[in-house]
Each structure stands twice: as structure tokens, then as C-alpha cells.
Scaffold this motif. Structure first.
Motif, mmCIF file in Angstrom:
data_model
loop_
_atom_site.group_PDB
_atom_site.id
_atom_site.type_symbol
_atom_site.label_atom_id
_atom_site.label_comp_id
_atom_site.label_asym_id
_atom_site.label_seq_id
_atom_site.Cartn_x
_atom_site.Cartn_y
_atom_site.Cartn_z
ATOM 1 N N GLU A 11 55.309 -23.159 99.855
ATOM 2 C CA GLU A 11 55.531 -24.006 98.688
ATOM 3 C C GLU A 11 56.498 -23.527 97.595
ATOM 4 O O GLU A 11 56.230 -22.523 97.341
ATOM 5 C CB GLU A 11 54.283 -24.814 98.220
ATOM 6 C CG GLU A 11 54.411 -25.765 96.995
ATOM 7 C CD GLU A 11 53.228 -26.076 96.293
ATOM 8 O OE1 GLU A 11 53.293 -26.639 95.433
ATOM 9 O OE2 GLU A 11 52.153 -25.908 97.069
ATOM 10 N N ALA A 13 58.087 -23.331 93.933
ATOM 11 C CA ALA A 13 57.553 -23.485 92.645
ATOM 12 C C ALA A 13 58.486 -22.529 91.698
ATOM 13 O O ALA A 13 58.880 -21.466 92.199
ATOM 14 C CB ALA A 13 55.928 -23.528 92.358
ATOM 15 N N TRP A 14 58.458 -23.257 90.467
ATOM 16 C CA TRP A 14 59.035 -22.533 89.472
ATOM 17 C C TRP A 14 57.927 -21.836 88.813
ATOM 18 O O TRP A 14 56.830 -22.165 88.394
ATOM 19 C CB TRP A 14 59.710 -23.348 88.600
ATOM 20 C CG TRP A 14 60.938 -24.223 88.562
ATOM 21 C CD1 TRP A 14 61.068 -25.333 89.066
ATOM 22 C CD2 TRP A 14 62.195 -23.420 89.072
ATOM 23 N NE1 TRP A 14 62.292 -25.420 89.478
ATOM 24 C CE2 TRP A 14 63.047 -24.510 89.631
ATOM 25 C CE3 TRP A 14 62.936 -22.172 89.237
ATOM 26 C CZ2 TRP A 14 64.408 -24.338 90.163
ATOM 27 C CZ3 TRP A 14 64.163 -22.008 89.645
ATOM 28 C CH2 TRP A 14 64.920 -22.834 89.922
ATOM 29 N N HIS A 20 59.639 -26.549 82.733
ATOM 30 C CA HIS A 20 60.271 -27.846 83.301
ATOM 31 C C HIS A 20 61.888 -27.819 83.375
ATOM 32 O O HIS A 20 62.210 -28.531 84.044
ATOM 33 C CB HIS A 20 59.633 -28.911 82.759
ATOM 34 C CG HIS A 20 58.303 -29.002 83.382
ATOM 35 N ND1 HIS A 20 57.741 -29.568 84.458
ATOM 36 C CD2 HIS A 20 57.084 -28.567 82.526
ATOM 37 C CE1 HIS A 20 56.465 -29.216 84.358
ATOM 38 N NE2 HIS A 20 56.054 -28.793 83.418
ATOM 39 N N ASN A 23 64.180 -27.275 86.399
ATOM 40 C CA ASN A 23 64.305 -28.466 87.257
ATOM 41 C C ASN A 23 65.595 -29.118 86.742
ATOM 42 O O ASN A 23 66.442 -29.811 87.548
ATOM 43 C CB ASN A 23 63.268 -29.759 87.391
ATOM 44 C CG ASN A 23 62.094 -29.168 88.316
ATOM 45 O OD1 ASN A 23 62.158 -28.528 89.600
ATOM 46 N ND2 ASN A 23 61.006 -29.215 87.943
ATOM 47 N N LEU A 35 60.929 -29.066 91.604
ATOM 48 C CA LEU A 35 59.905 -28.489 92.098
ATOM 49 C C LEU A 35 58.721 -28.368 91.107
ATOM 50 O O LEU A 35 58.901 -28.723 89.913
ATOM 51 C CB LEU A 35 60.398 -26.976 92.251
ATOM 52 C CG LEU A 35 61.438 -26.592 93.243
ATOM 53 C CD1 LEU A 35 61.738 -25.039 92.932
ATOM 54 C CD2 LEU A 35 61.061 -27.024 94.623
ATOM 55 N N LYS A 36 57.449 -28.089 91.644
ATOM 56 C CA LYS A 36 56.331 -27.937 90.735
ATOM 57 C C LYS A 36 56.704 -26.745 89.768
ATOM 58 O O LYS A 36 57.480 -25.939 90.143
ATOM 59 C CB LYS A 36 54.935 -27.727 91.796
ATOM 60 C CG LYS A 36 54.674 -28.937 92.303
ATOM 61 C CD LYS A 36 53.394 -28.534 93.147
ATOM 62 C CE LYS A 36 52.966 -29.746 93.665
ATOM 63 N NZ LYS A 36 51.637 -29.565 94.739
ATOM 64 N N VAL A 37 55.949 -26.845 88.688
ATOM 65 C CA VAL A 37 56.256 -25.731 87.702
ATOM 66 C C VAL A 37 54.793 -24.952 87.307
ATOM 67 O O VAL A 37 53.874 -25.898 87.073
ATOM 68 C CB VAL A 37 56.867 -26.377 86.290
ATOM 69 C CG1 VAL A 37 56.988 -25.329 85.311
ATOM 70 C CG2 VAL A 37 58.207 -26.861 86.636
ATOM 71 N N VAL A 38 54.837 -23.946 87.599
ATOM 72 C CA VAL A 38 53.725 -22.973 87.108
ATOM 73 C C VAL A 38 53.625 -22.946 85.537
ATOM 74 O O VAL A 38 54.262 -22.373 85.005
ATOM 75 C CB VAL A 38 53.681 -21.547 87.482
ATOM 76 C CG1 VAL A 38 52.332 -20.804 87.303
ATOM 77 C CG2 VAL A 38 53.523 -21.694 89.162
ATOM 78 N N TYR A 54 47.506 -20.633 90.502
ATOM 79 C CA TYR A 54 48.530 -21.476 91.241
ATOM 80 C C TYR A 54 48.543 -21.122 92.707
ATOM 81 O O TYR A 54 48.116 -21.962 93.614
ATOM 82 C CB TYR A 54 49.764 -21.683 90.603
ATOM 83 C CG TYR A 54 50.650 -22.518 91.186
ATOM 84 C CD1 TYR A 54 50.811 -24.091 90.945
ATOM 85 C CD2 TYR A 54 51.436 -22.037 92.436
ATOM 86 C CE1 TYR A 54 51.384 -24.779 91.597
ATOM 87 C CE2 TYR A 54 52.227 -23.220 93.076
ATOM 88 C CZ TYR A 54 52.369 -24.517 92.510
ATOM 89 O OH TYR A 54 53.047 -25.426 93.300
#
Length: 113
Positions: A11, A13-14, A20, A23, A35-38, A54
Motif C-alpha cells: 500500500e 502512503a505519504w 496532505h 497529494n 494516497l493515504k497520509v500518515v 500505520y
């Protein structure tokens, strides 16, 4: 990057101080979807605690340019994940992620049980 994720089931993710904004400002320039953001607001120990939460018990290939920060936290992070595939892949911000970096991640994931 997308092919690596597709081939390995990883997966994307940033985990960036851009949060954010990555993105909107980085992803489109390098051909990545949203992408999802940590999230790691007000974390102590740099990004390690948030990334540990995460990734939890999943294999991890993490590309970053700042693994030299907080070396004791880095060593603790890797030690706690010693039973899992954990590849910290240093990327020069001037050149970005290369084929060699992706190969290193692919190799790490291939060792994952």
C-alpha cells in the motif's frame, strides 16, 4: 512505484512533512494517485512512532531522505520491527526515487514470508 505496489501488494502512503499537501503538490507531478497520509502532528521521535502505528504488523519499505535524523529512534524502530520486513531506503532529494531504490524495495518484499 505504482507497479511495485501492484506486484507486491504493498500500500502506498505519504509520510512527509508535506502531509496532505503531498497529494496536491507532489503526487500529480510524479504520476501518483491520491494516497493515504500518515499523520504525525506533534510527534516526538520524528516520524517513527506514526509510521510504526500505520504499518503495524505489515511489511514496510519506506523511502525518505532524513533517516539520519534521530539515529537512536531509527535503531529502536528497526529493532522493534526485526521480525518483519522493514527496509529503510534513503533517497537523495536532489535525484528522487530511482530504479535502484525500487529494486531494493522489491528485494525486501521478496523476503517477506
Amino acid at each position: 512505484m505504482r507497479q511495485l505496489a501492484e506486484d507486491t501488494g504493498a500500500e502506498l502512503a505519504w509520510a512527509t512533512t508535506w502531509l496532505h499537501r503531498a497529494n496536491a503538490e507532489i503526487g500529480p507531478r510524479v504520476g501518483l494517485p491520491e494516497l493515504k497520509v500518515v499523520e504525525f502532528h506533534d510527534e516526538t521521535g520524528w516520524k517513527y512512532p506514526a509510521v510504526a502505528r500505520y504499518a503495524w504488523e505489515r511489511p514496510l519499505a519506506w523511502f525518505d531522505d532524513d533517516f539520519g535524523l534521530h539515529p537512536s529512534r531509527r535503531d529502536e524502530f528497526v529493532h522493534k520491527r526485526r521480525h518483519l520486513t522493514t527496509a529503510l531506503i534513503h533517497v537523495d532529494p536532489g535525484t528522487g526515487i530511482s530504479v535502484q531504490h525500487l529494486s531494493e524495495a522489491r528485494k525486501a518484499f521478496s523476503r517477506n514470508p
